[in-house]
Design a protein around this motif. Structure first.
Motif, PDB file in Angstrom:
ATOM      1  N   LEU A 241     -16.971   3.670 -50.855  1.00 18.74           N
ATOM      2  CA  LEU A 241     -17.206   4.763 -51.794  1.00 18.74           C
ATOM      3  C   LEU A 241     -18.287   4.354 -52.796  1.00 18.74           C
ATOM      4  CD1 LEU A 241     -16.584   7.422 -53.313  1.00 18.74           C
ATOM      5  CD2 LEU A 241     -14.715   6.208 -54.477  1.00 18.74           C
ATOM      6  N   VAL A 242     -19.264   5.230 -52.970  1.00 19.00           N
ATOM      7  CA  VAL A 242     -20.346   5.014 -53.928  1.00 19.00           C
ATOM      8  C   VAL A 242     -20.313   6.163 -54.927  1.00 19.00           C
ATOM      9  CG1 VAL A 242     -22.857   5.134 -54.194  1.00 19.00           C
ATOM     10  CG2 VAL A 242     -21.853   3.654 -52.448  1.00 19.00           C
ATOM     11  N   MET A 243     -20.136   5.824 -56.198  1.00 20.42           N
ATOM     12  CA  MET A 243     -20.005   6.848 -57.234  1.00 20.42           C
ATOM     13  C   MET A 243     -21.012   6.603 -58.348  1.00 20.42           C
ATOM     14  SD  MET A 243     -16.488   8.178 -58.996  1.00 20.42           S
ATOM     15  CE  MET A 243     -16.250   6.915 -60.240  1.00 20.42           C
ATOM     16  N   HIS A 244     -21.692   7.657 -58.737  1.00 24.90           N
ATOM     17  CA  HIS A 244     -22.611   7.608 -59.880  1.00 24.90           C
ATOM     18  C   HIS A 244     -22.191   8.662 -60.887  1.00 24.90           C
ATOM     19  CE1 HIS A 244     -25.199   5.876 -56.632  1.00 24.90           C
ATOM     20  NE2 HIS A 244     -25.486   5.032 -57.609  1.00 24.90           N
ATOM     21  N   THR A 245     -22.477   8.402 -62.157  1.00 28.63           N
ATOM     22  CA  THR A 245     -22.196   9.384 -63.195  1.00 28.63           C
ATOM     23  C   THR A 245     -23.371   9.491 -64.150  1.00 28.63           C
ATOM     24  OG1 THR A 245     -21.260   7.975 -64.948  1.00 28.63           O
ATOM     25  CG2 THR A 245     -19.778   8.613 -63.141  1.00 28.63           C
ATOM     26  N   ALA A 246     -23.417  10.627 -64.830  1.00 23.68           N
ATOM     27  CA  ALA A 246     -24.357  10.844 -65.935  1.00 23.68           C
ATOM     28  C   ALA A 246     -23.588  11.527 -67.054  1.00 23.68           C
ATOM     29  CB  ALA A 246     -25.541  11.688 -65.475  1.00 23.68           C
ATOM     30  N   PHE A 259     -22.798   3.322 -62.296  1.00 22.03           N
ATOM     31  CA  PHE A 259     -22.484   3.187 -60.870  1.00 22.03           C
ATOM     32  C   PHE A 259     -21.135   2.507 -60.726  1.00 22.03           C
ATOM     33  CE2 PHE A 259     -25.184  -0.445 -62.052  1.00 22.03           C
ATOM     34  CZ  PHE A 259     -24.447  -1.537 -61.596  1.00 22.03           C
ATOM     35  N   LEU A 260     -20.409   2.888 -59.702  1.00 24.71           N
ATOM     36  CA  LEU A 260     -19.151   2.252 -59.360  1.00 24.71           C
ATOM     37  C   LEU A 260     -19.077   2.221 -57.834  1.00 24.71           C
ATOM     38  CD1 LEU A 260     -15.737   2.663 -61.099  1.00 24.71           C
ATOM     39  CD2 LEU A 260     -15.864   2.463 -58.616  1.00 24.71           C
ATOM     40  N   GLY A 271     -21.006  -0.660 -63.209  1.00 25.78           N
ATOM     41  CA  GLY A 271     -22.117  -0.981 -64.084  1.00 25.78           C
ATOM     42  C   GLY A 271     -22.669   0.227 -64.804  1.00 25.78           C
ATOM     43  N   PHE A 272     -23.531  -0.050 -65.753  1.00 23.86           N
ATOM     44  CA  PHE A 272     -24.082   0.980 -66.620  1.00 23.86           C
ATOM     45  C   PHE A 272     -25.543   0.663 -66.880  1.00 23.86           C
ATOM     46  CE2 PHE A 272     -24.207   3.674 -70.471  1.00 23.86           C
ATOM     47  CZ  PHE A 272     -23.456   4.755 -70.028  1.00 23.86           C
ATOM     48  N   VAL A 273     -26.388   1.677 -66.797  1.00 27.05           N
ATOM     49  CA  VAL A 273     -27.821   1.525 -67.041  1.00 27.05           C
ATOM     50  C   VAL A 273     -28.206   2.395 -68.230  1.00 27.05           C
ATOM     51  CG1 VAL A 273     -30.143   1.853 -66.108  1.00 27.05           C
ATOM     52  CG2 VAL A 273     -28.303   1.044 -64.609  1.00 27.05           C
ATOM     53  N   VAL A 274     -28.921   1.810 -69.167  1.00 27.02           N
ATOM     54  CA  VAL A 274     -29.439   2.551 -70.319  1.00 27.02           C
ATOM     55  C   VAL A 274     -30.947   2.366 -70.347  1.00 27.02           C
ATOM     56  CG1 VAL A 274     -29.443   2.816 -72.829  1.00 27.02           C
ATOM     57  CG2 VAL A 274     -27.320   2.224 -71.648  1.00 27.02           C
ATOM     58  N   GLY A 275     -31.683   3.472 -70.376  1.00 27.69           N
ATOM     59  CA  GLY A 275     -33.129   3.382 -70.509  1.00 27.69           C
ATOM     60  C   GLY A 275     -33.513   2.777 -71.843  1.00 27.69           C
ATOM     61  N   LEU A 276     -34.434   1.830 -71.819  1.00 25.74           N
ATOM     62  CA  LEU A 276     -34.783   1.117 -73.050  1.00 25.74           C
ATOM     63  C   LEU A 276     -35.775   1.884 -73.921  1.00 25.74           C
ATOM     64  CD1 LEU A 276     -34.830  -2.588 -71.834  1.00 25.74           C
ATOM     65  CD2 LEU A 276     -33.111  -1.403 -73.213  1.00 25.74           C
ATOM     66  N   GLY A 277     -36.018   3.144 -73.576  1.00 23.34           N
ATOM     67  CA  GLY A 277     -36.810   3.994 -74.451  1.00 23.34           C
ATOM     68  C   GLY A 277     -35.971   4.741 -75.467  1.00 23.34           C
ATOM     69  N   TYR A 278     -34.708   4.355 -75.652  1.00 21.21           N
ATOM     70  CA  TYR A 278     -33.854   5.064 -76.607  1.00 21.21           C
ATOM     71  C   TYR A 278     -34.385   4.886 -78.034  1.00 21.21           C
ATOM     72  CZ  TYR A 278     -31.609   0.485 -77.561  1.00 21.21           C
ATOM     73  OH  TYR A 278     -31.356  -0.819 -77.913  1.00 21.21           O
ATOM     74  N   THR A 279     -33.996   5.822 -78.898  1.00 24.38           N
ATOM     75  CA  THR A 279     -34.602   5.886 -80.239  1.00 24.38           C
ATOM     76  C   THR A 279     -33.699   5.400 -81.361  1.00 24.38           C
ATOM     77  OG1 THR A 279     -33.880   8.187 -80.483  1.00 24.38           O
ATOM     78  CG2 THR A 279     -36.087   7.821 -79.564  1.00 24.38           C
ATOM     79  N   ASN A 280     -32.399   5.459 -81.191  1.00 19.93           N
ATOM     80  CA  ASN A 280     -31.466   5.118 -82.269  1.00 19.93           C
ATOM     81  C   ASN A 280     -31.213   3.610 -82.279  1.00 19.93           C
ATOM     82  OD1 ASN A 280     -29.334   4.762 -84.049  1.00 19.93           O
ATOM     83  ND2 ASN A 280     -28.182   6.529 -83.333  1.00 19.93           N
ATOM     84  N   PRO A 281     -31.633   2.888 -83.326  1.00 18.76           N
ATOM     85  CA  PRO A 281     -31.452   1.435 -83.333  1.00 18.76           C
ATOM     86  C   PRO A 281     -29.992   1.008 -83.401  1.00 18.76           C
ATOM     87  CG  PRO A 281     -32.218   2.176 -85.471  1.00 18.76           C
ATOM     88  CD  PRO A 281     -32.303   3.355 -84.563  1.00 18.76           C
ATOM     89  N   TYR A 282     -29.097   1.934 -83.722  1.00 19.26           N
ATOM     90  CA  TYR A 282     -27.673   1.597 -83.763  1.00 19.26           C
ATOM     91  C   TYR A 282     -27.026   1.616 -82.378  1.00 19.26           C
ATOM     92  CZ  TYR A 282     -27.842   2.084 -88.848  1.00 19.26           C
ATOM     93  OH  TYR A 282     -28.133   1.921 -90.192  1.00 19.26           O
ATOM     94  N   LEU A 283     -27.732   2.115 -81.375  1.00 15.78           N
ATOM     95  CA  LEU A 283     -27.170   2.177 -80.025  1.00 15.78           C
ATOM     96  C   LEU A 283     -27.030   0.768 -79.454  1.00 15.78           C
ATOM     97  CD1 LEU A 283     -27.955   4.723 -77.280  1.00 15.78           C
ATOM     98  CD2 LEU A 283     -27.977   2.307 -76.690  1.00 15.78           C
ATOM     99  N   ILE A 346     -32.061   4.354 -57.669  1.00 14.20           N
ATOM    100  CA  ILE A 346     -31.451   3.137 -58.225  1.00 14.20           C
ATOM    101  C   ILE A 346     -31.482   2.037 -57.170  1.00 14.20           C
ATOM    102  CG2 ILE A 346     -29.632   2.307 -59.785  1.00 14.20           C
ATOM    103  CD1 ILE A 346     -28.439   5.068 -59.801  1.00 14.20           C
ATOM    104  N   LYS A 347     -32.619   1.888 -56.534  1.00 13.40           N
ATOM    105  CA  LYS A 347     -32.768   0.905 -55.466  1.00 13.40           C
ATOM    106  C   LYS A 347     -34.121   0.209 -55.576  1.00 13.40           C
ATOM    107  CE  LYS A 347     -29.810   3.079 -52.003  1.00 13.40           C
ATOM    108  NZ  LYS A 347     -29.276   4.087 -52.945  1.00 13.40           N
ATOM    109  N   GLY A 348     -34.082  -1.116 -55.427  1.00 12.51           N
ATOM    110  CA  GLY A 348     -35.324  -1.866 -55.456  1.00 12.51           C
ATOM    111  C   GLY A 348     -35.408  -2.953 -54.413  1.00 12.51           C
TER     112      GLY A 348
END
Length: 558
Positions: A241-246, A259-260, A271-283, A346-348
């Motif tokens: 089973l391959v599961m992704h969420t947004a 991803f799970l 796992g969890f992926v966060v784009g590093l273009g986020y704007t809030n420094p508290y994230l 999500i593949k490289g």
């Protein structure tokens, strides 16, 4: 002669070794290039000397990925990989894609999923174990692999072309002086040097600046991927089973997702992926991941299970438009060093293997023709006519759309990928580097994260512990500052010290001095080599350099 004189003499001279091709990085890209070079030499009846340098304590020690692997490139490299025992044992049996709110989940019907989220014919793998298997195939062909040796310096000929690399010195103390266990690094000279360090490679940055490789390319953008391996209750396990969420826990304007994957032996990788273009420094990407695991749709798999390993790694996400020039006199950038990952899938790993093959073929042809130290122009030319180029071209707008928000991005990616098959007349461009995106803390809302419960959510230090991270204590810090005053005077005062949050390993810590002022403590021994600080630091004051070879995480089944 005194001990000091002996050390001075050792520092003055480095021994050297000569190869036809030197490869920096023992991941899928570098090992595939080595294997392809040896295959071509055997077909042509030639002898070719190839070595691979790997900074991890063993091949695979620093390899971290989801991973669901598309075997297309592997089948081109080693057609009989199944008979040879490649560790691709869990074929994907089911895809699920969920949009999460804080308490609920809505599944996307499979008929509505774009092809980039369909994994029929792909495999849930440990990419670290795939790399170990590739290393076995390479060594059987005569490739020399040197784990525990970090390529720390690029060497050049008098004409400016790349001559090879030098490994870092061992036994340098924190004060920068040789200790009694000092060993001088080794020079490795080559007709061609292939750089396969992965995302945000230290030497790749140097090459990019020296040869202006990014001229004309969009800024590269990145994500940080944080991953854990869990052993779960057998009744909850769904092998394949391959599961992704947004969606939750991120806000609508922040790019990311999860991803799970259900592997074998009642194991899941989450796992969890966060784009590093986020704007809030508290994230904090780490805390967002810990929150994600508490969602009812995720906790139902993990509750009653046991977390067995942890890791983090930056990944390129810019795609085709962010690729630099791939070649320069004497060498080339290969795999995620250049940024070939397909963020929409999500593949490289398949891209790393394919580009490793293409670079190897160009180098082999050059050597056959008696050339060396020139630009391997056949490599980027072959890429432009390959299936990989076509795949990345179809997905060229993915990250740009998703950066515009979850709902607009999802709609436009669906239109492009599902309705139009990626054949669109428009092209969107990245305009900013990730480090430019942070807003001052005064303009942002502080995020309060719940304390870890020790069952589903955890703190950084206990996480780093199970990554098996280790660095020789008496060595110079490999996390360097151009200006030691900037962390407090700029990052703390303007951005509320974001390095203490974007680092997933507790490396950066602001502490209050006796005078009430803040200072930055760098716990370099915690570093899992994810490279996030090198990417996201808003002033680009942090520079990641290579520690002693063999240091860092030691991932066993990641």
């Amino acid at each position: 002669m005194s001990e000091v004189a002996n050390l001075a003499e050792a520092i003055a001279d480095r021994e050297s070794m000569e190869y036809d091709v030197v490869i920096v990085g023992g991941g899928p890209a570098g090992l595939s290039a080595a294997i392809r070079l040896k295959h071509l030499a055997a077909q042509r009846g030639n002898e070719i000397s190839v070595c691979v340098l790997e900074k991890g304590s063993e091949v695979g020690a620093h390899i971290l990925s989801g991973a669901v692997m598309d075997p297309r490139a592997l089948s081109e490299l080693i057609p009989d990989w199944q008979e040879k025992g490649a560790p691709l044992n869990v074929e994907v049996t089911e895809d699920r894609f969920l949009f999460l709110t804080e308490t609920a989940a809505r599944a996307v019907p499979n008929w509505a999923l774009p092809d980039n989220f369909k994994n029929h014919g792909n495999y849930v793998v440990s990419l670290a174990n795939v790399a170990r298997w590739l290393a076995q195939q390479a060594e059987a062909l005569g490739v020399e692999i040197f784990p525990g040796f970090a390529a720390a310096e690029i060497l050049y000929h008098a004409d400016g072309s790349v001559k090879g690399v030098a490994t870092g010195d061992l036994g340098i103390g924190k004060d920068g002086q040789p200790t009694g266990s000092f060993q001088r690094g080794m020079e490795l000279h080559a007709k061609y040097t292939l750089f396969c360090e992965g995302a945000r490679g230290h030497l790749g940055r140097v090459l990019s600046d020296r040869f202006s490789l990014r001229n004309g390319a969009d800024p590269q953008v990145y994500g940080i991927g944080i991953k854990e391996m869990w052993e779960i209750e057998p009744s909850k396990h769904r092998q394949g089973l391959v599961m992704h969420t947004a969606g939750w826990p991120l806000d609508r304007g922040t790019y990311g997702g999860s991803f799970l994957y259900h592997a074998d032996d009642n194991q899941v990788v989450v796992g969890f992926v966060v784009g590093l273009g986020y704007t809030n420094p508290y994230l904090s990407p780490f805390e967002e991941f810990q929150r994600y695991k508490t969602h009812p749709e995720i906790r139902k798999f993990l509750e009653g299970g046991k977390r067995v390993s942890y890791g983090a790694r930056a990944m390129t996400a810019g795609g085709l438009l962010s690729l630099p020039k791939l070649v320069f006199p004497g060498g080339a950038l290969v795999g995620d060093e250049a940024g070939f990952l397909n963020a929409s899938r999500i593949k490289g790993s398949h891209a790393a293997i394919k580009t490793g093959m293409l670079a190897a073929e160009a180098a082999s042809d050059a050597l056959q023709a008696g050339r060396h130290n020139d630009e391997l122009s056949a490599y980027p030319e072959a890429f432009k006519t390959s299936w990989l180029y076509a795949e990345l071209h179809r997905a060229r707008n993915f990250k740009q759309w998703m950066s515009k928000g979850l709902y607009l991005g999802t709609m436009m990616v669906g239109i492009e990928q599902k309705l139009l098959g990626g054949k669109v007349p428009w092209t969107l461009h990245h305009r900013h580097w990730d480090y430019e995106m942070l807003k001052p803390a005064s303009q942002c809302k502080k995020i309060e994260y719940p304390k870890p419960d020790g069952r589903l959510s955890f703190d950084r230090l206990s996480s780093v512990f199970i990554s098996n991270t280790n660095h020789e204590e008496n060595q110079p810090a490999h996390l360097t500052l151009k200006d030691p005053l900037i962390p407090v005077n700029v990052n703390w005062q303007t951005y509320a010290g974001p390095e203490s949050r974007y680092c997933p390993a507790g490396v950066y810590e602001f502490v209050q001095n006796d005078d009430g002022n803040e200072s930055l403590v760098i716990n370099a021994q915690n570093c899992v080599h994810c490279k996030t600080c090198d990417i996201k630091d808003p002033t680009q004051n942090i520079v990641w350099v290579t520690p002693e070879g063999g240091g860092g995480p030691n991932y066993s089944n990641m």
